[in-house]
Design a protein around this motif. Structure first.
Motif, PDB file in Angstrom:
ATOM      1  N   GLY A 180     -36.833  23.515 -14.761  1.00 47.11           N
ATOM      2  CA  GLY A 180     -36.578  23.901 -13.507  1.00 47.11           C
ATOM      3  C   GLY A 180     -35.393  23.511 -12.500  1.00 47.11           C
ATOM      4  O   GLY A 180     -34.803  22.490 -13.336  1.00 47.11           O
ATOM      5  N   TYR A 234     -34.042  21.096 -10.082  1.00 49.14           N
ATOM      6  CA  TYR A 234     -34.383  19.665  -8.595  1.00 49.14           C
ATOM      7  C   TYR A 234     -34.603  19.971  -7.498  1.00 49.14           C
ATOM      8  O   TYR A 234     -33.367  20.575  -6.872  1.00 49.14           O
ATOM      9  N   ILE A 235     -35.333  19.891  -6.962  1.00 49.23           N
ATOM     10  CA  ILE A 235     -36.205  20.220  -5.557  1.00 49.23           C
ATOM     11  C   ILE A 235     -36.355  19.631  -4.006  1.00 49.23           C
ATOM     12  O   ILE A 235     -36.595  18.426  -4.753  1.00 49.23           O
ATOM     13  N   ALA A 265     -41.212  23.569  -2.744  1.00 49.74           N
ATOM     14  CA  ALA A 265     -41.883  23.510  -4.181  1.00 49.74           C
ATOM     15  C   ALA A 265     -42.807  25.302  -4.194  1.00 49.74           C
ATOM     16  O   ALA A 265     -42.758  26.172  -4.929  1.00 49.74           O
ATOM     17  N   TYR A 296     -41.170  28.364  -5.710  1.00 50.16           N
ATOM     18  CA  TYR A 296     -41.458  28.165  -7.864  1.00 50.16           C
ATOM     19  C   TYR A 296     -42.344  28.094  -8.789  1.00 50.16           C
ATOM     20  O   TYR A 296     -42.368  27.998  -9.416  1.00 50.16           O
ATOM     21  N   THR A 347     -45.860  26.174 -11.983  1.00 50.80           N
ATOM     22  CA  THR A 347     -44.981  25.904 -11.161  1.00 50.80           C
ATOM     23  C   THR A 347     -43.285  25.540 -11.881  1.00 50.80           C
ATOM     24  O   THR A 347     -43.768  24.677 -13.132  1.00 50.80           O
ATOM     25  N   CYS A 386     -40.381  23.599 -11.608  1.00 47.57           N
ATOM     26  CA  CYS A 386     -38.773  22.918 -10.673  1.00 47.57           C
ATOM     27  C   CYS A 386     -39.723  21.377 -11.407  1.00 47.57           C
ATOM     28  O   CYS A 386     -40.816  20.771 -11.695  1.00 47.57           O
ATOM     29  N   THR A 436     -31.976  18.889 -15.538  1.00 47.04           N
ATOM     30  CA  THR A 436     -32.327  20.229 -14.731  1.00 47.04           C
ATOM     31  C   THR A 436     -32.031  21.700 -15.330  1.00 47.04           C
ATOM     32  O   THR A 436     -31.346  21.129 -15.910  1.00 47.04           O
ATOM     33  N   ASP A 437     -32.816  22.440 -15.173  1.00 49.33           N
ATOM     34  CA  ASP A 437     -31.925  23.645 -15.812  1.00 49.33           C
ATOM     35  C   ASP A 437     -31.974  23.880 -16.800  1.00 49.33           C
ATOM     36  O   ASP A 437     -30.743  24.474 -17.317  1.00 49.33           O
TER      37      ASP A 437
END
Length: 402
Positions: free
Chosen positions: A31, A33-34, A39, A42, A55, A57, A169-170
């Motif tokens: 996921g 970076y948040i 949160a 997600y 979740t 993320c 990430t992702d």
């Protein structure tokens, strides 16, 4: 030298410990970076048959957890030669695990504790990793944390990056690439492009579902068994209790077959016939039980879960006890109802003694698993501290032996 897949309880601390000891670490997160406060956007969606709370993320499910820190499965893990005593002490000190200050025990939580004590139940404050000086007592623990007052795996990932680790990430890891019978890197997809990264050691900490799918694509049979911690929330009407703004799950009742903790759910309101009922008028308790490992994960990531007679009996015992506590606390007994059945903390898909050994290594050399997948049975209580301790132990093992 080391690839860590996943940024939750297991992956975060492993990356931190290795990076701080000068080991080259690359961390992969499926996921984004948040910010912690975002949160709740997600949460994952599963098939209609199972409402499972996970979740995708940074920080994994720890970022929407209540940061509850209780030891679990100590004797069961000792049967496999795993003594987590030192690892527990290290992690508890690192996270400053403690009972919340009285300043952060709200009126609803105190009623829960007092009522349970009066009924002769085994009652305690919930050990947590929350910084009271930052906590604004908003009641939104399960949505992330708008004040960044509670620990999550994101904290350890940030420390790992500061110590020199690389975070990607992702990026969805598909499988582990092999050289002879040893792990030799991973295959992953980022920005629609299939890529390969070579490295000496691979640690899967992508959660019970994510790690299972990667193991299968690598040729390891996993995910033919599955446990979740079933839970419902039982609650009712108590005018102006304002429990919805308290720190959630700050108290704990430990039964033989269940645990209870004060936990707000807006779904309770639909069970109450009063016209003027608001969220501030609800006091509710989460009922959580262990379950038998009767389930499986399909190759598309969907899951099947079977509930046994024992599972149902344990849940019924907990619900009845929660109702007694609520009535003793002053809740109108004619309004007490329950939410629908949900699940959390999936695990048991790559058990110690089955898929991994006592060092969490698979039959493929230098391929490790460290998340709830490896737990031998359902803990029936929050598993985060146990996973953190297992991960600390694994990090020490790699630093010493690899």
């Amino acid at each position: 030298m080391v690839i860590v897949v996943g940024t939750g309880a297991g992956g975060g601390i492993i990356a931190r410990e290795l990076a701080k000891n000068g080991i080259n670490v690359t961390i992969f997160e499926k996921g984004p970076y948040i910010k912690s406060k975002d949160a709740f956007n997600y949460y994952d969606a599963y098939n209609k048959g199972v409402d499972l709370l996970t979740t995708t993320c940074i920080g994994g499910s720890t970022i929407v957890s209540m940061s509850n820190m209780v030891r679990a499965l100590d004797s069961e893990l000792l049967d496999y030669g795993i003594d987590l005593t030192e690892a527990y002490e290290y992690v508890e000190d690192l996270l400053n695990v403690h009972d919340l200050d009285d300043s952060h025990i709200g009126k609803g939580t105190q009623l829960f504790l007092d009522a349970a004590n009066e009924l002769g139940l085994k009652t305690m404050k919930m050990p947590k990793a929350i910084r009271e000086e930052d906590c604004i007592q908003c009641g939104r623990c399960a949505f992330g944390c708008p004040a960044d007052a509670k620990w999550s795996g994101k904290d350890f990932v940030d420390e790992a990056v500061e110590a020199g680790a690389t975070l990607i990430t992702d990026a969805e890891v598909l499988s582990v690439s092999l050289k002879d019978v040893e792990a030799h890197g991973i295959v992953y997809v980022k920005d629609g492009e299939r890529k390969v990264m070579r490295d000496d050691i691979v640690i899967l900490a992508a959660g019970a579902i994510g790690s299972t799918l990667i193991l299968r694509q690598t040729g390891i049979d996993a995910g033919e068994e599955l446990f979740i911690d079933p839970f419902v929330t039982v609650g009712g009407y108590l005018k102006d209790i304002n429990f919805n703004t308290e720190v959630q799950m700050a108290g704990l009742v430990v039964g033989k077959n269940f645990v209870l903790s004060p936990h707000f759910s807006s779904f309770i309101r639909q069970n109450i016939v009063y016209d003027d009922v608001e969220d501030k008028d609800i006091l509710s308790i989460m009922v959580k039980t262990p379950d038998e490992c009767k389930g499986k994960i399909y190759n598309d990531g969907s899951i099947f879960k079977e509930n046994t007679i024992e599972d149902i009996r344990y849940l019924a015992e907990g619900v009845a006890t929660a109702g007694m506590i609520l009535e003793k606390a002053g809740v109108d007994p004619t309004t007490i109802g329950s939410t629908f059945y949900r699940g959390a903390h999936p695990g048991g898909t790559a058990k110690i003694g089955d898929v991994v050994d006592s060092n969490l290594e698979t039959g493929i050399s230098n391929l490790f698993v460290c998340d709830a997948s490896v737990l031998p049975i359902s803990p029936g209580k929050p598993p985060i501290l146990t996973i953190l301790a297992l991960a600390k132990r694994l990090a020490d093992y790699i630093i010493k032996n690899k």
